[in-house]
Write a protein that holds these residues in place. Structure first.
Motif, PDB file in Angstrom:
ATOM      1  N   TYR A  97       9.272  -2.088 168.614  1.00  0.00           N
ATOM      2  CA  TYR A  97       8.630  -2.860 167.541  1.00  0.00           C
ATOM      3  C   TYR A  97       7.256  -2.242 167.263  1.00  0.00           C
ATOM      4  O   TYR A  97       6.641  -1.657 168.164  1.00  0.00           O
ATOM      5  CB  TYR A  97       8.501  -4.341 167.912  1.00  0.00           C
ATOM      6  CG  TYR A  97       7.654  -4.648 169.123  1.00  0.00           C
ATOM      7  CD1 TYR A  97       6.280  -4.860 169.004  1.00  0.00           C
ATOM      8  CD2 TYR A  97       8.228  -4.747 170.392  1.00  0.00           C
ATOM      9  CE1 TYR A  97       5.501  -5.152 170.121  1.00  0.00           C
ATOM     10  CE2 TYR A  97       7.462  -5.033 171.510  1.00  0.00           C
ATOM     11  CZ  TYR A  97       6.094  -5.240 171.360  1.00  0.00           C
ATOM     12  OH  TYR A  97       5.316  -5.520 172.463  1.00  0.00           O
ATOM     13  N   CYS A  99       3.271  -1.996 166.646  1.00  0.00           N
ATOM     14  CA  CYS A  99       2.125  -2.706 167.218  1.00  0.00           C
ATOM     15  C   CYS A  99       0.857  -2.286 166.483  1.00  0.00           C
ATOM     16  O   CYS A  99       0.594  -1.098 166.298  1.00  0.00           O
ATOM     17  CB  CYS A  99       1.993  -2.400 168.708  1.00  0.00           C
ATOM     18  SG  CYS A  99       0.628  -3.266 169.514  1.00  0.00           S
ATOM     19  N   CYS A 101      -2.242  -3.707 167.354  1.00  0.00           N
ATOM     20  CA  CYS A 101      -3.377  -4.114 168.185  1.00  0.00           C
ATOM     21  C   CYS A 101      -4.207  -2.905 168.621  1.00  0.00           C
ATOM     22  O   CYS A 101      -3.655  -1.868 169.000  1.00  0.00           O
ATOM     23  CB  CYS A 101      -2.892  -4.855 169.429  1.00  0.00           C
ATOM     24  SG  CYS A 101      -2.038  -6.408 169.073  1.00  0.00           S
ATOM     25  N   THR A 131       1.528  -9.755 171.671  1.00  0.00           N
ATOM     26  CA  THR A 131       1.125 -10.372 170.407  1.00  0.00           C
ATOM     27  C   THR A 131       1.987  -9.909 169.238  1.00  0.00           C
ATOM     28  O   THR A 131       2.531 -10.733 168.485  1.00  0.00           O
ATOM     29  CB  THR A 131      -0.352 -10.044 170.099  1.00  0.00           C
ATOM     30  OG1 THR A 131      -1.158 -10.505 171.182  1.00  0.00           O
ATOM     31  CG2 THR A 131      -0.794 -10.710 168.808  1.00  0.00           C
ATOM     32  N   CYS A 132       2.139  -8.604 169.056  1.00  0.00           N
ATOM     33  CA  CYS A 132       2.906  -8.085 167.920  1.00  0.00           C
ATOM     34  C   CYS A 132       4.400  -8.352 168.077  1.00  0.00           C
ATOM     35  O   CYS A 132       5.109  -8.555 167.085  1.00  0.00           O
ATOM     36  CB  CYS A 132       2.647  -6.590 167.747  1.00  0.00           C
ATOM     37  SG  CYS A 132       0.992  -6.220 167.099  1.00  0.00           S
ATOM     38  N   ARG A 133       4.883  -8.336 169.303  1.00  0.00           N
ATOM     39  CA  ARG A 133       6.308  -8.624 169.520  1.00  0.00           C
ATOM     40  C   ARG A 133       6.643 -10.031 169.055  1.00  0.00           C
ATOM     41  O   ARG A 133       7.681 -10.263 168.427  1.00  0.00           O
ATOM     42  CB  ARG A 133       6.645  -8.478 171.013  1.00  0.00           C
ATOM     43  CG  ARG A 133       8.123  -8.732 171.327  1.00  0.00           C
ATOM     44  CD  ARG A 133       8.397  -8.777 172.825  1.00  0.00           C
ATOM     45  NE  ARG A 133       7.756  -9.915 173.452  1.00  0.00           N
ATOM     46  CZ  ARG A 133       6.827  -9.839 174.391  1.00  0.00           C
ATOM     47  NH1 ARG A 133       6.399  -8.669 174.823  1.00  0.00           N
ATOM     48  NH2 ARG A 133       6.314 -10.931 174.910  1.00  0.00           N
ATOM     49  N   GLU A 134       5.769 -10.972 169.347  1.00  0.00           N
ATOM     50  CA  GLU A 134       6.028 -12.363 168.995  1.00  0.00           C
ATOM     51  C   GLU A 134       5.896 -12.611 167.499  1.00  0.00           C
ATOM     52  O   GLU A 134       6.524 -13.527 166.955  1.00  0.00           O
ATOM     53  CB  GLU A 134       5.060 -13.268 169.763  1.00  0.00           C
ATOM     54  CG  GLU A 134       5.275 -13.219 171.279  1.00  0.00           C
ATOM     55  CD  GLU A 134       4.162 -13.895 172.057  1.00  0.00           C
ATOM     56  OE1 GLU A 134       3.206 -14.390 171.412  1.00  0.00           O
ATOM     57  OE2 GLU A 134       4.247 -13.926 173.297  1.00  0.00           O
ATOM     58  N   GLN A 135       5.114 -11.776 166.800  1.00  0.00           N
ATOM     59  CA  GLN A 135       4.877 -11.986 165.376  1.00  0.00           C
ATOM     60  C   GLN A 135       5.789 -11.143 164.495  1.00  0.00           C
ATOM     61  O   GLN A 135       5.936 -11.415 163.300  1.00  0.00           O
ATOM     62  CB  GLN A 135       3.421 -11.651 165.036  1.00  0.00           C
ATOM     63  CG  GLN A 135       2.406 -12.554 165.711  1.00  0.00           C
ATOM     64  CD  GLN A 135       0.969 -12.146 165.424  1.00  0.00           C
ATOM     65  OE1 GLN A 135       0.720 -11.094 164.830  1.00  0.00           O
ATOM     66  NE2 GLN A 135       0.033 -12.978 165.830  1.00  0.00           N
ATOM     67  N   TYR A 136       6.431 -10.149 165.081  1.00  0.00           N
ATOM     68  CA  TYR A 136       7.181  -9.185 164.282  1.00  0.00           C
ATOM     69  C   TYR A 136       8.493  -9.774 163.766  1.00  0.00           C
ATOM     70  O   TYR A 136       9.239 -10.418 164.495  1.00  0.00           O
ATOM     71  CB  TYR A 136       7.466  -7.934 165.114  1.00  0.00           C
ATOM     72  CG  TYR A 136       8.334  -6.923 164.414  1.00  0.00           C
ATOM     73  CD1 TYR A 136       7.909  -6.338 163.227  1.00  0.00           C
ATOM     74  CD2 TYR A 136       9.579  -6.565 164.932  1.00  0.00           C
ATOM     75  CE1 TYR A 136       8.697  -5.415 162.561  1.00  0.00           C
ATOM     76  CE2 TYR A 136      10.366  -5.630 164.281  1.00  0.00           C
ATOM     77  CZ  TYR A 136       9.920  -5.068 163.090  1.00  0.00           C
ATOM     78  OH  TYR A 136      10.703  -4.158 162.452  1.00  0.00           O
ATOM     79  N   ILE A 137       8.759  -9.529 162.480  1.00  0.00           N
ATOM     80  CA  ILE A 137      10.023  -9.896 161.861  1.00  0.00           C
ATOM     81  C   ILE A 137      10.829  -8.605 161.692  1.00  0.00           C
ATOM     82  O   ILE A 137      10.391  -7.665 161.024  1.00  0.00           O
ATOM     83  CB  ILE A 137       9.811 -10.572 160.489  1.00  0.00           C
ATOM     84  CG1 ILE A 137       9.009 -11.872 160.675  1.00  0.00           C
ATOM     85  CG2 ILE A 137      11.154 -10.866 159.826  1.00  0.00           C
ATOM     86  CD1 ILE A 137       8.652 -12.543 159.367  1.00  0.00           C
TER      87      ILE A 137
END
Length: 287
Positions: A97, A99, A101, A131-137
């Motif tokens: 995914y 990132c 950050c 953070t980015c994993r949880e927000q990524y679509i």
């Protein structure tokens, strides 16, 4: 019987020092003693820091030490297409995914008061909070200019192994080292496999390059050993063989600090200028 093939893989970002001399001489000696092959690889994937004059100095210093390599040196900058293919493979399997950050973002996230614990460090430094994993679509479009992280939980599921093992060759004996898969989520985290400013990462390139060169025995410092389970995982995901490893002691200064390229006082070129001989260097590093 598998050929005994070792390698030395320096980065052309500064002068080689005594620590490099020890690693190169050890790998070279092991290959020659086994009647095997010694190869050279220039790890110049970081084009922002690599310099041609340092690469030329590497060849000169190694030749002066009496080290010869049996094939034309491999240069990572010539292998970017191979790294891209591997990244696309992992992306298509939904194991990566993007990132966005920064290091400051990561430090702030893991240091937040609500975390209630000391920041955790892994082989790549601070363990990423996700953070980015949880927000990524999820998108089918491969990111061209973003950092890419391995989704460790999904990668472990794809590898489908309870532990990741390799053979450590030390003091004439082979020992099996294993890391439980369940520990890698918390102890390693979602590692970076490609950066914004250059394609690929050390973890990705080293497993691809070792496989491409047919390396049977990886000789490198103990400081890299914590990353070896990551490399075994990537080897499993990419269908690559796992070589035998020899993680050697580190050469340190009088204060016990590991040598760095900025320590010009212990650069091989400095000792050469002072009139030292290759045999002097061997004695200095305990060979």
């Amino acid at each position: 019987m598998t050929d005994f093939i070792t390698r030395f893989a320096p980065s052309p970002t500064g002068p080689l020092h005594l620590g490099h001399a020890y690693s190169a001489l050890l790998a070279h000696d092991m290959a020659r003693a086994a009647g095997g092959t010694f190869l050279l690889r220039i790890e110049d994937i970081d084009r922002t820091r690599s310099r041609l004059h340092w690469e030329d100095q590497i060849y000169d210093d190694l030749a002066w030490l009496g080290i010869s390599w049996d094939e034309k040196p491999m240069r990572q900058s010539d292998r970017l297409s191979e790294y891209k293919l591997a990244l696309h493979d992992l992306w298509n399997r939904a194991l990566l995914y993007p990132c966005f950050c920064t290091r400051r973002d990561i430090s702030a996230a893991v240091s937040a008061p609500q975390e209630g614990a000391e920041p955790a460090f892994g082989p790549d430094g601070l363990i990423y909070s996700g953070t980015c994993r949880e927000q990524y679509i999820r998108s089918s479009s491969f990111p061209k200019h973003d950092a890419l992280r391995l989704d460790m939980q999904d990668a472990l599921s794809a590898a489908d192994q309870p532990e990741f093992c390799y053979t450590e060759h030390s003091s004439g004996t082979d020992q099996t080292h294993c890391t439980p898969a369940k520990s890698m989520v918390h102890d390693v985290g979602d590692i970076v496999l490609s950066r914004r400013d250059f394609l690929g990462s050390y973890h990705l390139s080293v497993v691809l390059d070792d496989a491409a060169q047919g390396i049977s025995h990886v000789v490198r410092g103990k400081d890299i050993q914590p990353a070896t389970p990551i490399h075994v995982l990537l080897q499993k995901l990419l269908g690559l063989p796992t070589p035998t490893y020899h993680h050697h002691r580190l050469i340190r200064d009088e204060n016990g600090k590991r040598l760095a390229k900025r320590d010009d006082a212990r650069a091989i070129a400095t000792y050469r200028a002072e009139g030292k001989t290759p045999d002097d260097i061997r004695r200095m590093v305990g060979l």
